[in-house]
Design an enzyme around this catalytic site. Structure first.
Site, PDB file in Angstrom:
ATOM      1  N   GLU A  25      28.418  53.982   8.978  1.00 48.02           N
ATOM      2  CA  GLU A  25      28.604  52.965   7.631  1.00 48.02           C
ATOM      3  C   GLU A  25      27.341  52.207   7.656  1.00 48.02           C
ATOM      4  OE1 GLU A  25      32.050  50.928   8.724  1.00 48.02           O
ATOM      5  OE2 GLU A  25      31.323  50.321  11.006  1.00 48.02           O
TER       6      GLU A  25
ATOM      7  N   ASP B 196      28.389  41.018   9.439  1.00 46.63           N
ATOM      8  CA  ASP B 196      27.848  42.053   8.621  1.00 46.63           C
ATOM      9  C   ASP B 196      26.644  41.398   7.976  1.00 46.63           C
ATOM     10  OD1 ASP B 196      29.882  43.695   9.211  1.00 46.63           O
ATOM     11  OD2 ASP B 196      31.106  42.933   7.528  1.00 46.63           O
TER      12      ASP B 196
END
Length: 531
Positions: free
Chosen positions: A187, A15
């Site tokens: 997302e 991430d």
């Protein structure tokens, strides 16, 4: 030509959020249930990277005691504006079933290495929050919104809301600006302003092998956003031949030389399936098309291992030492602890100078207080070694060397005390939550002062060894053991971290028996290729 070799951050570094401050570049990555929270790397050339101090070091910033596996810190967002660093992060308390409890916070610092402020609570409507600094000075938070209701799209879109610096809170209405594409699972939003457009970068397709990066744009901040007709602009899906799989979760940076790069996560599977190193971070060079869309400079949508570096003078850093003698006052920053910070009640580098002393606490199944100090597994071929002194009184006291994914999956070479054999050595395994003892009988050690332990990792397997006192020869404890269960790919549940190699002590009787570790060696033999 200088080249970037991917992944730039090997091992569990998912991430990525990349930002620039002047001529310095930083990437923040998720740490989930490992402490301290949020891993930050620094570079001057996008080729060479070094870890620096983590920002979330205090329980007042991040209290994860009791957090679930693969809970904790998800998808931080690091940004820089007018001399101040902003870090947004999520502390995930639950993630199973219909509901997700996802609390989003902001901390700031004038210096990337701190001190970082106490957290400001933002919202709990979803995860993957990101702060956008608009040209007019206003600041906006975007995050995905979670819808728990039956029959609804759980990934319900990307919500935009203003953040007031003066009031230190969210203000005004929250507006859903993007519902996603047919790839679904929308997302990881990041907003950017480039020329006449606002660009919204999102991850879609889930974090597995269908992961992808999509781009949409709008002339106004609140939309409507037009999806790039060439989306997804980055993915590994459909190309099992690629070394870099799971490509997605992108974040952009413009260099001080005017070049564009996207940081994104990848996985390198063993046997075309098992990512024992977890999700890693890579970089791709980008360009802008004549009609204003973002494109990979390679001309396609697939991640490359070798990528042209920017036109910046090379700036390498000193390589990390292979051995830690535990002769400092604080843990080196490659070490993490599980859910709780190190404190003198269970960890000390000064009670016996030159040794790491760990006082035993709860079992490997605990999500509360484990005495574990561990570092990321970052290579498919490596070995780790330690030397401990430990005098257990009963079988509830254990210490040793562990390969650890989470409370359900680990391999543990541990020293304990048997009622008849006395001091002994054996291997404990948990495989998808099923406990096992891998030796028919533990190995008696008789009376020794020092016990050396070693593990050798070779792709999908590991082998454990031991040696006593000053004997230079190693004795094999086991044959080669399968470690593919130490990966994201569980048959029963979704998880997101990576394998660690660590030192730990348990005292299930509650008397906090301690073990002393003299040193720790982590040595890589081949760090770039998978099998």
């Amino acid at each position: 030509m200088n080249m970037i070799t991917n992944p730039i951050l090997r091992g569990f570094h998912p991430d990525p959020s990349i930002c620039r401050a002047g001529e310095d570049y930083y990437i923040a990555t998720s740490t989930f249930e490992w402490f301290p929270g949020v891993r930050i790397h620094h570079s001057r050339d996008l080729v060479h990277w070094r870890p620096i101090a983590s920002p979330l070091t205090r329980v007042t910033q991040l209290n994860m005691e009791g957090n679930i596996n693969s809970g904790g810190v998800w998808a931080p967002c690091l940004s820089y504006d007018n001399g101040l660093f902003y870090l947004i992060y999520t502390d995930v308390k639950s993630r199973v079933g219909a509901f997700k409890d996802t609390h989003n916070y902001l901390v700031t610092a004038a210096d990337i290495e701190g001190p970082w402020s106490e957290p400001i609570y933002l919202n709990s409507s979803g995860f993957d929050p990101c702060l956008f600094h608009d040209e007019d000075g206003r600041k906006w938070l975007v995050n995905m919104i979670w819808d728990h209701r039956k029959g609804r799209n759980r990934f319900a879109g990307i919500v935009l809301q203003e953040y007031s610096v003066r009031e230190q809170q969210m203000v005004g209405p929250a507006v859903n600006i993007f519902k996603g594409t047919e790839l679904g699972l929308t997302e990881a939003p990041h907003l950017y302003k480039h020329k006449d457009y606002y660009y919204l970068i999102t991850a879609e397709g889930g974090t597995g092998y269908e992961h992808a990066v999509t781009v949409s744009r709008s002339r106004t901040l609140q939309g409507p956003y037009e999806v790039d007709p060439a989306s997804p602009i980055l993915t590994s899906y459909g190309r099992p031949d690629l070394d870099l799989q799971k490509a997605g979760h992108g974040s952009l940076v413009e260099t001080h030389t005017g070049e564009w790069y996207m940081a994104h996560l990848v996985g390198r599977p063993i046997n075309q399936k098992y990512c024992i190193l977890g999700r890693e971070t890579a970089l791709q060079q980008c360009t802008w098309s004549e009609d204003g869309w973002l494109r990979l400079a390679s001309g396609d949508r697939y991640p490359k291992v070798q990528v042209p570096a920017p036109k910046i003078t090379a700036h390498p850093f000193e390589p990390a030492a292979e051995i830690d003698h535990f002769d400092q006052f604080e843990l080196q920053n490659d070490w993490n602890t599980l859910r709780i910070p190190p404190d003198p009640t269970w960890l000390s580098l000064t009670e016996r100078p030159g040794y790491l002393r760990l006082h035993g606490m709860e079992s490997m199944s605990s999500t509360h207080r484990q005495s574990m100090v561990a570092r990321r597994l970052q290579a498919f071929e490596c070995e780790a070694e330690t030397c401990l002194e430990f005098a257990p009184d009963h079988p509830q006291q254990m210490a040793g060397l562990i390969l650890y994914y989470d409370t359900k999956d680990y391999l543990y070479l541990r020293v304990t005390c048997h009622e008849e054999k006395g001091l002994c050595l054996g291997i404990i395994q948990s495989r998808y939550g099923i406990y096992d003892e891998l030796l028919l009988e533990d190995i008696p050690l008789e009376s020794v002062n020092k016990i050396r332990l070693k593990v050798v990792v070779n792709h999908d397997r590991a082998c454990f060894y031991y040696a006593l006192d000053d004997d230079p020869s190693w004795c094999r404890v086991s044959g080669w053991l399968d470690i593919t269960h130490l990966s994201d790919e569980s048959p029963e549940y979704i998880r997101f971290t990576g394998t660690y190699i660590g030192l730990c002590v348990q005292d299930l009787g509650g008397t906090r028996k301690h073990a002393d570790f003299d040193y720790f060696v982590y040595r890589e033999t081949n760090n770039q290729t998978s099998s």
